[in-house]
Design an enzyme around this catalytic site. Structure first.
Site, PDB file in Angstrom:
ATOM      1  N   ASP A 204      -1.484  -0.700   6.039  1.00 52.41           N
ATOM      2  CA  ASP A 204      -1.387  -0.174   7.315  1.00 52.41           C
ATOM      3  C   ASP A 204      -3.148   0.265   7.687  1.00 52.41           C
ATOM      4  OD1 ASP A 204      -1.383   2.011   5.759  1.00 52.41           O
ATOM      5  OD2 ASP A 204      -1.077   3.293   7.686  1.00 52.41           O
TER       6      ASP A 204
ATOM      7  N   ASP B 126       0.876  -1.205  -0.126  1.00 53.18           N
ATOM      8  CA  ASP B 126      -0.001   0.068   0.000  1.00 53.18           C
ATOM      9  C   ASP B 126       1.132   1.176   0.061  1.00 53.18           C
ATOM     10  OD1 ASP B 126      -2.210   1.591   0.497  1.00 53.18           O
ATOM     11  OD2 ASP B 126      -1.637   1.707   2.644  1.00 53.18           O
TER      12      ASP B 126
END
Length: 794
Positions: free
Chosen positions: A689, A495
């Site tokens: 996250d 990500d």
């Protein structure tokens, strides 16, 4: 489903663990995994259908013990016998409590409980809930832990057994070198006098273990040891009897006695088990270090006075004062004060973190240079440290897929060995001219050399040391299967926001005067836009003083307009300034260049004149490029998967060296993208996250969460990096690969040892006592090899 862990005593080899595992899994709604090295059973069950008592009964039925603790509690508020009876009944209903007695006169309650299921804190809470006061009695002599008790018991046995066996060992000089020995030493009854305590006191554990094993329809290492040593002992008794009967006490001749063989086998195996227990104790050092991080006392504010209380007496909501140089005792929220906190022991982050009012602090971290007053928000088993310890314990107790294969092999190994020993005896006795003695010796050697201890220890010891090493670095593997899976990674998907970047925009470029910056920061101070905070912070860093804003207006998607000190301040897009008749044509090329770098550019106009520009971006983490380069060097393909626009994503990817970018992906599509990569036949690890990363983290072969991210992501992941430091990512893969390499080394030597040892023993080339020594030290060598992981440079 409820999850518990039981500490089990009495297991000696992988067959024991398999038997307990099978027995527990036969119970309704139960999914159990038993780990020989940790001596623990991890059980998942439906608490509506079955209770913990059933597990204890089942383990005891199979011939083993569930480890328990006994503690005394001081109980206040009792007035009669009915009070004591009520407390006893309530305690007996608590999960994990096996026995409870309350003495009204002494006001002491003695509770026996399963330490892996419940805690003294929970027992105190249960008593307090029904209106009585309770606290753990402060006993100075805490006694030995379960592991220390086992080690000390084995040590005593080794000493006693060695003293009794040494004279028998000397008699081997007669057999090997025809050396002269005192007549007493060669007396069968004297030898029997020395060998009998070794056989039936020191070696009794092998008989009980063999009985339990055979009773449950399987065979373990104890069966082999009991068979081999008993055969040597009882044959020697028979030979000694015949010798005495024919020659009498006064005319002792040479007798074929093997008392030294049985005694030395047991002594060497017990010595091996002692060394193995000591070495296994060292595999839990990482966990001990984590436990040792916790503060022992807390400075609690009670009615305006500071009182030092034991950590287990701190409750949620208590006000705690932490002075410079003290450990923070529990998780909490700062209610006054300012300080820098060293969180390196938990996160690996070396730079102290500034904390002020409303910030959260983590128990076991170190307060560096200021006084803080905090409100306790999590205590006991709810703290971050307790959660980390629980994850490490569960990982150490879990099984890697390779271990399940080893368990199956170990389960059928012993019966095959017994059959080989019988065949060896038959071939030697009936098909060679050597007679009974060499046939007998070869069969015993086969039984002893084949004990599969090393095989059973090969995988779990490496998993324990590997997960412990990772925890020390700030990397939490949630299970053995994940430490094995991570090492097979071929593609790492990242990500962007919060993983590769800080997740917080900052000013990267500014063209203009300090006076202009002070004006636009004053204007942005009134804005709720996320980029406004970056501009305000940038001006604070330059120590500029903000002005009073007389009028403010935000135009969504375009910019802001403010009136400050009789000046009109505009901050926004090209179109926004052009609509206010401010020419920006001379800056088009510069603006385009900044935007190509993934930066958001805002133009500044004051009183109808262009006064500069400011660019804001979510910057890449300092060591991201280095960490990702290391992953590429390890042969991994890197992919960025983000919901951000393609221009920004490509700019960030180029900066950190990622070539494959998949941008503008909505959260629901992230998991599908992972599945597409897996369909290419690749093992995929996802690193993220945010909440939107959780589905992808679950779908990936290995999900790695950044510990500074959302709780949902951390919960969904298989591995958690406690700090936001990407340098820990290659370390996680290296720990995994080193652990798997170590497991393969252990398995190779364990299999090679058994494979080579059995035929050597069957051909009569191995004395039983040498086989016993080799078998005992093979287990020690496996554990010692696993301990090398602690020294591996990652």
């Amino acid at each position: 489903m409820e999850n518990i862990i039981l500490d089990i005593e009495g297991m000696t080899c992988a067959a024991c663990a398999n038997r307990i595992e099978k027995g527990l899994n036969k119970l309704e709604t139960v999914d159990a995994t038993v780990n020989l090295t940790t001596e623990r059973a991890a059980i998942s069950f439906n608490e509506q259908a079955i209770s913990v008592d059933h597990f204890v009964e089942k383990v005891e039925e199979l011939g083993y013990q569930v480890s328990s603790e006994k503690k005394d509690f001081i109980i206040t508020g009792m007035t009669c016998a009915a009070c004591a009876n009520r407390i006893e009944k309530v305690l007996m209903k608590q999960q994990g409590v096996t026995e409870a007695t309350v003495n009204l006169t002494t006001e002491v309650g003695t509770v026996q409980f399963l330490s892996s299921v419940t805690t003294p804190d929970r027992i105190v809470t249960a008593i307090e809930k029904i209106g009585y006061g309770a606290k753990l009695k402060d006993n100075q002599a805490q006694g030995e832990t379960g592991r220390e008790r086992v080690i000390n018991r084995l040590k005593r046995k080794v000493i006693i057994s060695s003293i009794l066996t040494f004279p028998l060992f000397l008699t081997m000089a007669v057999h090997l070198f025809q050396a002269p020995m005192p007549a007493l030493l060669m007396n069968p009854w004297f030898q029997m006098l020395l060998a009998t305590p070794v056989q039936f006191y020191i070696g009794w554990q092998f008989y009980t273990g063999a009985y339990r094993s055979l009773k449950s329809g399987s065979a373990n290492m104890d069966v082999l040891v009991a068979l081999g040593t008993s055969a040597a002992y009882f044959y020697s008794v028979y030979e000694g009897y015949l010798t005495l009967e024919h020659q009498g006490m006064g005319h002792m001749g040479h007798a074929d006695l093997y008392f030294e063989t049985s005694a030395m086998l047991i002594t060497l195996i017990i010595l091996g088990k002692y060394l193995e227990a000591v070495a296994k104790g060292r595999t839990t050092e990482a966990l001990s270090k984590l436990l040792g991080l916790q503060a022992k006392q807390a400075r609690v504010l009670i009615n305006g006075e500071e009182k030092l209380l034991p950590i287990d007496q701190v409750k949620v909501g208590d006000t705690i004062i932490i002075k410079p140089g003290e450990k923070i005792p529990v998780d909490g929220e700062v209610i006054s004060g300012k300080s820098a906190i060293d969180e390196s022991m938990l996160t690996g982050e070396s730079i102290p973190v500034e904390k002020t009012v409303a910030d959260t602090v983590i128990g076991a971290t170190m307060n560096k240079n200021g006084s803080l007053t905090i409100k306790a928000t999590k205590v006991g088993e709810d703290t971050a440290l307790a959660n980390i310890i629980r994850i490490v314990e569960e990982a150490q107790g879990s099984k890697a897929p390779i271990q399940r294969l080893v368990d199956k092999i170990s389960g059928v190994f012993v019966p095959i060995v017994v059959a080989v020993a019988i065949i060896t005896f038959i071939i030697w006795y009936f098909f060679t001219p050597t007679g009974f003695e060499p046939s007998f010796v070869a069969a015993i050697a086969v039984l002893v050399i084949a004990c599969p201890c090393a095989l059973g220890l090969a995988t779990p010891t490496s998993i324990m040391v590997g997960t412990g090493k990772a925890a020390e670095l700030g990397i939490l593997f949630k299970g053995g299967e994940h430490i094995e899976g991570a090492g097979k990674t071929q593609v790492v998907v990242f990500d962007k926001t919060g993983t590769i970047t800080h997740g917080k925009p900052v000013v990267t470029d500014y063209q203009g005067s300090d006076q202009t910056l002070a004006l636009i920061a004053s204007a942005e101070h009134n804005s709720e836009h996320p980029l406004a905070d970056a501009i305000v912070q940038y001006s604070k860093d330059k120590a500029l003083e903000l002005h009073k804003v007389d009028d403010f207006q935000g135009v969504p998607g375009h910019g802001i307009e403010a009136r400050i000190a009789d000046q009109t301040v505009l901050v926004g897009t090209r179109k926004f300034l052009q609509d206010h008749e401010i020419d920006v044509a001379n800056y088009e090329i510069e603006i385009d260049q900044l935007e190509q770098q993934g930066k958001t550019v805002m133009l500044i106009g004051i009183d109808q004149a262009f006064q500069g520009l400011i660019a804001v971006a979510d910057t890449v983490k300092d060591n991201a490029r280095q960490a990702l380069d290391e992953l590429k060097h390890m042969g991994m393909e890197l992919v960025m998967l983000t919901g951000d626009n393609a221009t920004t994503a490509r700019a960030i990817a180029e900066e950190v060296g990622i070539e494959r970018v998949i941008a503008q992906v909505v959260p629901e599509q992230k998991a599908k993208t992972i599945e597409k990569l897996q369909a290419e036949g690749k093992k995929v690890t996802m690193v993220g996250d945010g909440i939107n990363d959780a589905p992808a983290l679950v779908v990936a072969d290995t999900g790695i969460a950044i510990g500074t991210g959302a709780d949902v992501a951390i919960e969904a992941a298989d591995v958690t990096i406690l700090a936001g430091d990407l340098a820990l990512l290659p370390k996680a893969f290296k720990v995994s690969q080193a652990t798997i390499k170590n497991i393969k080394q252990n398995l190779f030597w364990a299999f090679a040892y058994n494979s080579a040892g059995i035929p050597i023993a069957a051909f009569g080339l191995l004395a039983p006592w040498i086989a016993g020594a080799a078998m005992a030290f093979s287990s020690v060598s496996v554990v010692s090899n696993a301990l090398r992981l602690k020294r591996v440079k990652i």
